[in-house]
Design an enzyme around this catalytic site. Structure first.
Site, PDB file in Angstrom:
ATOM      1  N   SER A 563     -55.720  54.224 -38.108  1.00 28.11           N
ATOM      2  CA  SER A 563     -57.037  53.531 -38.196  1.00 28.11           C
ATOM      3  C   SER A 563     -57.919  54.729 -38.889  1.00 28.11           C
ATOM      4  O   SER A 563     -57.792  55.864 -38.565  1.00 28.11           O
ATOM      5  CB  SER A 563     -57.709  52.884 -37.241  1.00 28.11           C
ATOM      6  OG  SER A 563     -58.965  52.792 -37.632  1.00 28.11           O
ATOM      7  N   TYR A 576     -60.872  51.405 -28.784  1.00 29.30           N
ATOM      8  CA  TYR A 576     -59.852  51.488 -30.063  1.00 29.30           C
ATOM      9  C   TYR A 576     -59.812  52.752 -30.802  1.00 29.30           C
ATOM     10  O   TYR A 576     -58.454  53.267 -31.013  1.00 29.30           O
ATOM     11  CB  TYR A 576     -60.833  50.589 -31.019  1.00 29.30           C
ATOM     12  CG  TYR A 576     -59.901  50.357 -32.411  1.00 29.30           C
ATOM     13  CD1 TYR A 576     -58.965  49.486 -32.377  1.00 29.30           C
ATOM     14  CD2 TYR A 576     -60.480  50.954 -33.616  1.00 29.30           C
ATOM     15  CE1 TYR A 576     -58.301  49.111 -33.538  1.00 29.30           C
ATOM     16  CE2 TYR A 576     -59.624  50.563 -34.780  1.00 29.30           C
ATOM     17  CZ  TYR A 576     -58.729  49.804 -34.901  1.00 29.30           C
ATOM     18  OH  TYR A 576     -57.899  49.492 -36.014  1.00 29.30           O
TER      19      TYR A 576
END
Ligand code: ZN
Length: 685
Positions: A563, A576
């Site tokens: 990410s 996350y």
């Protein structure tokens, strides 16, 4: 054998449309022809381009499949020009092909069948040629002429084996003209040709001759119920077979792919287990193909593994030795009969028979391997039938070589479309039911890969695979449910991929989850779930990838979907970002550990993919809050944030993954590749 003729359907058709209809009836029965085999023709009178009545012959185009044949698959030729050739004493294949080209009436036609002249020289209007199992079961015997006479008397004549071409056409034409009462001829070691004054009559004769042959075979089997001896191998239970093949297939694929990558298809149907378990199957399987037409697919003989070890890794070694010795024998065979500048074909078998485990067939893709599988099923039936009648005997090894290296047959290969970039590659995608995973799975299939889709949502993965198969053909994708955080589930998923296609070339480790909240409010379970999926999940997938790719010994590609948050974390996104950072570091270590195995490992860092993404659906509200915008403004916020001012889509990430997986990125490993529209905060520091 069931007669599928319908007077009602046929009455609506005439000419070449009726020929196509009858050809499809023949193609509908795999016991008559399979996969492009056989051919059919019609002779009639039609106006030519000047409006002058002309004798015309329609003949099946080379390679088209009778199961689905239509008018456009037939070539239309000037019959009188073809018949003129009967006066010649000889003609080379090249002269014949050149001549046939000149007799075509109208442009844009398929290349006419290699058996065109044979059809032309037969003085009957409707001619059908099949490779019927029942007929070849009689022709593939040492005293086939006697056997055939016993069954068909004077109704059919028998033509000795010779490779199709001018000579065979002349022989058949002369026989057919000499005795107009004949209903057809049998080509020894090859197949059946029937004719008639109507398509119904010619088709009906094909069926009735095959039925008579079948009855004779059944009677022979009653007299000799076990022509290949008794079953000496008891196959292990299904789960045990699966477990052994999961170990065996990647190492086999590594050897078989020496020249070019192959897709492997495992078949443990009752029929292959029964056949391979028979005492006499090993010897009988080495005696050549049921008809030379199958040589391009199944090669001269299969590899038969004698006394396979019960230990999977010992068996893998046994198979490796078996494949290498097959190759040495093949090369000797190639040079023994080689004439002129022939190019040697792939020296490895297309069919591998393993008592107790079944059969493995190979091809450039799943479909090619499945054609080999289907053809070999017919082959093993014919071997057993012929053995009951007398004994199985194919054409001589020299004739096998002449056919396998026949320039006209090999020319067909050059007509095939160029293979796509990911042809012969096996790709496993995790989290493939939606979003980036789904888009990437479709993109790989578009470029020719075999795709194995996995997802926690098993039904969603199955739907994606089904969609791929609908778009790119049967076998293009397969699927299974996989929880990347569960060790056994991951092992089972990878095993499923290996059993479906024979190995693994590319893994896109994509499955992820997102939880958004400030650290002080974050429930422990959110943190733990993020770690389980985004860190442990990638680890388990990476570990299984490395194990299979090392066993396969062909290198490979591992791409991890991390990410933008790895390099530019966002607030309220600790679980996350931290778990994704762990996975990115994992990828770098994997790149270091497996560079020597030629496994490339890279990371893609997408940002803000919300369309079709389940992950974003679950956190968009919280992310809007973290950025201080409303949910409606969130999309615009992300677009405005990047340098290109554009919305990043799943398809954009898929293209980056394909590039990194391709040979175009052959020298790139351990890299991070952003797909975020340009986020300057995420620039490497
Ligand atoms: Zn044929």
């Amino acid at each position: 054998m069931k007669n599928l003729w319908s007077d009602r359907d046929a009455s609506k058709l005439s000419g070449v449309e009726l020929l196509a209809y009858t050809s499809r009836l023949i193609g509908a029965n795999p016991e008559l022809v399979v996969w492009g085999g056989g051919n059919s023709s019609l002779k009639c009178v039609e106006p030519d381009h000047k409006g002058q009545k002309t004798r015309v012959m329609y003949i099946k185009g080379s390679g088209s499949d009778m199961r689905t044949i239509e008018r456009k698959h037939f070539a239309r030729l000037r019959l009188d020009d073809l018949i003129l050739l009967e006066n010649r004493s000889s003609m080379t294949d090249e002269e014949m092909v050149e001549y046939l080209g000149q007799t075509m009436m109208g442009g844009n036609q398929p290349r006419p069948s290699i058996e065109t002249l044979l059809h032309a020289f037969v003085p009957h209007d409707h001619v059908y040629h099949t490779h019927a199992d029942a007929i070849t079961s009689l022709t593939d015997t040492p005293h086939s002429a006697d056997v055939l006479e016993k069954v068909f008397g004077q109704e059919l004549a028998v033509v000795p084996y010779t490779r199709p071409g001018f000579t065979l056409s002349k022989w058949v034409g002369a026989i057919a003209r000499k005795d107009l009462r004949l209903k057809g001829v049998i080509l020894d070691k090859h197949g059946l040709i029937t004719w008639g004054s109507t398509p119904k009559e010619a088709y009906g004769r094909t069926l009735s001759f095959c039925t008579r042959a079948e009855k004779f075979i059944q009677a022979s089997k009653r007299k000799r119920p076990r022509p290949l001896g008794r079953a000496t191998v008891k196959p292990p239970a299904f789960a045990e077979r699966r477990a052994r093949m999961a170990v065996l297939l990647p190492s086999m694929r590594g050897v078989l792919s020496e020249g070019q990558r192959m897709i492997l298809l495992w078949d443990d149907s009752r029929e292959t287990l029964d056949f391979t378990g028979l005492d006499g199957a090993a010897a009988a399987s080495q005696l050549g193909p049921m008809t030379p037409d199958h040589l391009m697919h199944i090669k001269p003989s299969p590899l038969f593994v004698l006394r396979p070890s019960r230990d999977a890794s010992k068996l893998a070694g046994q198979l490796k030795q078996g494949l290498l010795s097959y190759k040495r024998n093949y090369l000797r065979y190639f040079h023994r009969y080689k004439e002129g500048g022939l190019n040697q074909l792939d020296p490895f078998p297309r069919v591998i028979l393993i008592p107790g485990l079944g059969m493995v067939t190979t091809g450039k893709n799943w479909q090619a391997a499945s054609i080999v599988r289907d053809l070999y099923h017919h082959n093993l039936r014919v071997i057993q039938n012929a053995s009951a009648v007398e004994w199985f005997q194919s054409i001589s090894e020299k004739e096998i070589h002449r056919f396998e290296y026949w320039p006209l047959e090999n020319y067909k290969l050059t007509l095939l479309p160029k293979e796509k970039e990911f042809s012969r590659r096996i790709v496993l995608v995790t989290g493939g039911a939606s979003g980036i995973g789904r888009a990437t799975a479709f993109a790989f299939a578009r470029e020719g890969a075999q795709v194995f889709v996995t997802d926690l949502d098993a039904q969603g993965a199955a739907d994606a695979a089904k969609g791929i198969c609908q778009k790119y053909g049967e076998g293009a994708a397969a699927s299974c449910g996989m929880d990347v955080g569960d060790e056994q589930s991951v092992q089972k998923g990878f095993e499923g991929c290996v059993l479906a296609y024979g190995g693994l070339d590319i893994v896109f480790s994509n499955a992820g989850t997102a939880k958004s909240s400030p650290i002080k409010d974050m429930p422990l379970k959110d943190w733990e779930l993020s770690m389980r999926v985004n860190a442990t999940g990638h680890f388990l997938v990476a570990r299984e990838t490395a194990r299979i790719m090392v066993r396969q010994g062909m290198g490979g590609v591992f791409i991890l979907n991390a990410s933008k948050n790895v390099t530019a974390p966002g607030k309220d996104f600790a679980a996350y970002s931290a778990s994704k950072a762990a996975s990115a570091q994992l990828a770098r270590i994997m790149a270091m550990e497996h560079g020597g195995d030629h496994i490339r490992v890279n990371v893609v860092n997408p940002d803000a993919i919300f369309e079709g993404s389940k992950l974003w659906e679950s956190v968009s509200r919280q992310r809007a809050k973290a950025h201080g915008v409303s949910l409606e403004e969130l999309k615009k916020f992300y677009i405005d944030r990047n340098l290109l001012k554009s919305q990043v889509k799943s398809e954009d990430v898929a293209e980056a993954v394909l590039f990194l997986a391709s040979d175009r990125a052959a020298k790139t490993t351990g890299a991070m590749f952003p797909v975020d529209g340009g986020v300057k905060e995420a620039f490497p520091r």
